[in-house]
Write a protein that holds these residues in place. Sequence first.
Motif, PDB file in Angstrom:
ATOM      1  N   VAL A 302       0.855  -1.189   0.000  1.00 35.61           N
ATOM      2  CA  VAL A 302       0.000   0.000   0.000  1.00 35.61           C
ATOM      3  C   VAL A 302       0.892   1.240   0.000  1.00 35.61           C
ATOM      4  N   PRO A 303       0.795   2.093  -1.013  1.00 33.70           N
ATOM      5  CA  PRO A 303       1.662   3.285  -1.087  1.00 33.70           C
ATOM      6  C   PRO A 303       1.471   4.197   0.135  1.00 33.70           C
ATOM      7  N   LEU A 304       2.564   4.688   0.675  1.00 38.66           N
ATOM      8  CA  LEU A 304       2.506   5.594   1.823  1.00 38.66           C
ATOM      9  C   LEU A 304       1.760   6.874   1.460  1.00 38.66           C
ATOM     10  N   ALA A 305       1.907   7.312   0.205  1.00 38.31           N
ATOM     11  CA  ALA A 305       1.231   8.539  -0.221  1.00 38.31           C
ATOM     12  C   ALA A 305      -0.284   8.385  -0.122  1.00 38.31           C
ATOM     13  N   ASP A 306      -0.789   7.196  -0.427  1.00 40.61           N
ATOM     14  CA  ASP A 306      -2.235   6.961  -0.341  1.00 40.61           C
ATOM     15  C   ASP A 306      -2.705   6.990   1.114  1.00 40.61           C
ATOM     16  N   ILE A 307      -1.879   6.434   1.996  1.00 44.67           N
ATOM     17  CA  ILE A 307      -2.222   6.435   3.420  1.00 44.67           C
ATOM     18  C   ILE A 307      -2.278   7.864   3.953  1.00 44.67           C
ATOM     19  N   LEU A 308      -1.262   8.658   3.602  1.00 47.36           N
ATOM     20  CA  LEU A 308      -1.218  10.041   4.072  1.00 47.36           C
ATOM     21  C   LEU A 308      -2.381  10.862   3.501  1.00 47.36           C
ATOM     22  N   ALA A 309      -2.737  10.583   2.246  1.00 45.45           N
ATOM     23  CA  ALA A 309      -3.859  11.303   1.634  1.00 45.45           C
ATOM     24  C   ALA A 309      -5.166  10.972   2.348  1.00 45.45           C
ATOM     25  N   ALA A 310      -5.350   9.706   2.730  1.00 42.15           N
ATOM     26  CA  ALA A 310      -6.563   9.309   3.453  1.00 42.15           C
ATOM     27  C   ALA A 310      -6.614   9.978   4.819  1.00 42.15           C
ATOM     28  N   ARG A 311      -5.464  10.066   5.484  1.00 36.30           N
ATOM     29  CA  ARG A 311      -5.432  10.712   6.795  1.00 36.30           C
ATOM     30  C   ARG A 311      -5.750  12.198   6.695  1.00 36.30           C
ATOM     31  N   LYS A 312      -5.281  12.834   5.618  1.00 36.39           N
ATOM     32  CA  LYS A 312      -5.596  14.244   5.428  1.00 36.39           C
ATOM     33  C   LYS A 312      -7.092  14.435   5.150  1.00 36.39           C
ATOM     34  N   SER A 313      -7.692  13.474   4.468  1.00 31.52           N
ATOM     35  CA  SER A 313      -9.138  13.555   4.211  1.00 31.52           C
ATOM     36  C   SER A 313      -9.926  13.503   5.518  1.00 31.52           C
ATOM     37  N   VAL A 314      -9.502  12.623   6.421  1.00 29.39           N
ATOM     38  CA  VAL A 314     -10.168  12.521   7.720  1.00 29.39           C
ATOM     39  C   VAL A 314      -9.994  13.822   8.507  1.00 29.39           C
ATOM     40  N   ALA A 315      -8.768  14.347   8.507  1.00 28.02           N
ATOM     41  CA  ALA A 315      -8.502  15.586   9.241  1.00 28.02           C
ATOM     42  C   ALA A 315      -9.297  16.752   8.647  1.00 28.02           C
ATOM     43  N   ALA A 316      -9.370  16.813   7.312  1.00 30.71           N
ATOM     44  CA  ALA A 316     -10.101  17.895   6.651  1.00 30.71           C
ATOM     45  C   ALA A 316     -11.595  17.825   6.980  1.00 30.71           C
ATOM     46  N   ALA A 317     -12.141  16.610   7.022  1.00 29.63           N
ATOM     47  CA  ALA A 317     -13.550  16.453   7.374  1.00 29.63           C
ATOM     48  C   ALA A 317     -13.813  16.906   8.803  1.00 29.63           C
ATOM     49  N   THR A 318     -12.866  16.635   9.687  1.00 31.44           N
ATOM     50  CA  THR A 318     -12.998  17.041  11.088  1.00 31.44           C
ATOM     51  C   THR A 318     -12.984  18.558  11.223  1.00 31.44           C
ATOM     52  N   VAL A 319     -12.047  19.197  10.522  1.00 31.36           N
ATOM     53  CA  VAL A 319     -11.950  20.654  10.562  1.00 31.36           C
ATOM     54  C   VAL A 319     -13.212  21.297   9.998  1.00 31.36           C
ATOM     55  N   ARG A 320     -13.744  20.738   8.911  1.00 25.25           N
ATOM     56  CA  ARG A 320     -14.950  21.293   8.299  1.00 25.25           C
ATOM     57  C   ARG A 320     -16.134  21.227   9.262  1.00 25.25           C
ATOM     58  N   LEU A 321     -16.317  20.089   9.911  1.00 28.32           N
ATOM     59  CA  LEU A 321     -17.420  19.951  10.862  1.00 28.32           C
ATOM     60  C   LEU A 321     -17.271  20.918  12.038  1.00 28.32           C
ATOM     61  N   ALA A 322     -16.041  21.090  12.496  1.00 26.23           N
ATOM     62  CA  ALA A 322     -15.801  22.020  13.597  1.00 26.23           C
ATOM     63  C   ALA A 322     -16.109  23.450  13.173  1.00 26.23           C
ATOM     64  N   ARG A 323     -15.743  23.793  11.954  1.00 23.22           N
ATOM     65  CA  ARG A 323     -16.003  25.141  11.453  1.00 23.22           C
ATOM     66  C   ARG A 323     -17.497  25.392  11.313  1.00 23.22           C
ATOM     67  N   GLU A 324     -18.255  24.341  11.019  1.00 24.41           N
ATOM     68  CA  GLU A 324     -19.709  24.465  10.902  1.00 24.41           C
ATOM     69  C   GLU A 324     -20.395  24.490  12.263  1.00 24.41           C
ATOM     70  N   GLY A 325     -19.618  24.317  13.334  1.00 27.16           N
ATOM     71  CA  GLY A 325     -20.185  24.409  14.670  1.00 27.16           C
ATOM     72  C   GLY A 325     -20.643  23.097  15.270  1.00 27.16           C
ATOM     73  N   ALA A 326     -20.314  21.957  14.630  1.00 30.28           N
ATOM     74  CA  ALA A 326     -20.755  20.659  15.156  1.00 30.28           C
ATOM     75  C   ALA A 326     -20.066  20.329  16.476  1.00 30.28           C
ATOM     76  N   PHE A 327     -18.830  20.751  16.622  1.00 32.05           N
ATOM     77  CA  PHE A 327     -18.062  20.533  17.856  1.00 32.05           C
ATOM     78  C   PHE A 327     -16.830  21.427  17.808  1.00 32.05           C
ATOM     79  N   GLU A 328     -16.060  21.422  18.887  1.00 37.56           N
ATOM     80  CA  GLU A 328     -14.821  22.203  18.929  1.00 37.56           C
ATOM     81  C   GLU A 328     -13.614  21.297  18.760  1.00 37.56           C
ATOM     82  N   LEU A 329     -12.594  21.807  18.100  1.00 38.00           N
ATOM     83  CA  LEU A 329     -11.344  21.060  17.990  1.00 38.00           C
ATOM     84  C   LEU A 329     -10.655  21.015  19.344  1.00 38.00           C
TER      85      LEU A 329
END
Length: 339
Positions: A302-329
């Motif tokens: 499994v390419p490391l780049a793919d793993i890192l990209a998936a982790r960034k997707s999870v982090a980006a989704a978390t930041v977006r939800l926090a910005r929308e007021g769902a919770f605080e970081l």
Amino acid sequence: MSTPLTLTRAQKAAAILVAMGKPSASRLLKFFKQEELKALIEAARLLRTIPQADLERIVAEFEAEFTEGAGLLDSADKMDTILNESLSPEEVDAIMSGKKAVEEPSGPPSIWPQLEKLEPQRLGSFLAGEHPQTAAMILSMLAPQPASAVLLTLEKAQRSEILRRMVTMTVIPEAATKIVESQLRARVLAETASKDTTAGQIRVASLLNEMDKTQLDETMQDLEAAGTPDLDGVRARIFNFEDLPLLTQKARVLVFDGLSSEVVTLALRGATPALTEAVLSSIGQRSRRMIEAELGQGSEGVPLADILAARKSVAAATVRLAREGAFELPAAQSAANAA
């Protein structure tokens, strides 16, 4: 016996309007569409003398009742007089040019679109100190998505009280609306314009969130050593995949509810046991068994780049939800507790 005049429908209508006189015609003109008014004006300019007999024939065609009057002279001039006394010069020009009349703004621009662009926490902090009825009125003027995000930043009891008042709210008097708008301009928007550096903090945090943990920590240390202003605001918006265990269980459930099993599996490859458990405990049992089975096969190939990209997707989704007021970081929570 003279030959009856041959007139278009627009010319007949213009003739009748002129015959009615300015007061009555002025009232009727308000009901015509722009293209109809333009046709009337153009038709009237082609009219000159209309004998009484022809006028009576025209009136009969329209099946309306008019008082007896003389024949019409200079119909174009009379139509211009009626229009000029009924409409503004701008409206007449707009009709003849085929453009819509430009309406002058009656006051300052609406504040509600500006409020919807604020961070939910910013407006929520203001509403927390206001009467629930005032908060209910303000939120009722916002679009559903930003209003919901602001509500989620408030305490549960206050949130319920505001919603209860919104349910029973009737028409808001214009005078009350103007008073609230004035206060919002002075106490929220003016302060935001002069002091708020949120946009810059978000931009910097977005860049830092693209870095891995090591690069992020080094960059933050450099920024702190350089005395960068508003660094706490930047730090409160930073989130890394490794920070997932710091979120509440409820927040993690919200994050992974919107992510596919493939992305979650890829992001967890090579993760620590504690981080893996924090993630797996936030998803359904069926999905958990599937992901555990995939992880059990190892991460070889499994390419490391793919793993890192998936982790960034999870982090980006978390930041977006926090910005929308769902919770605080986590960083924002720490800053709030320290304050």
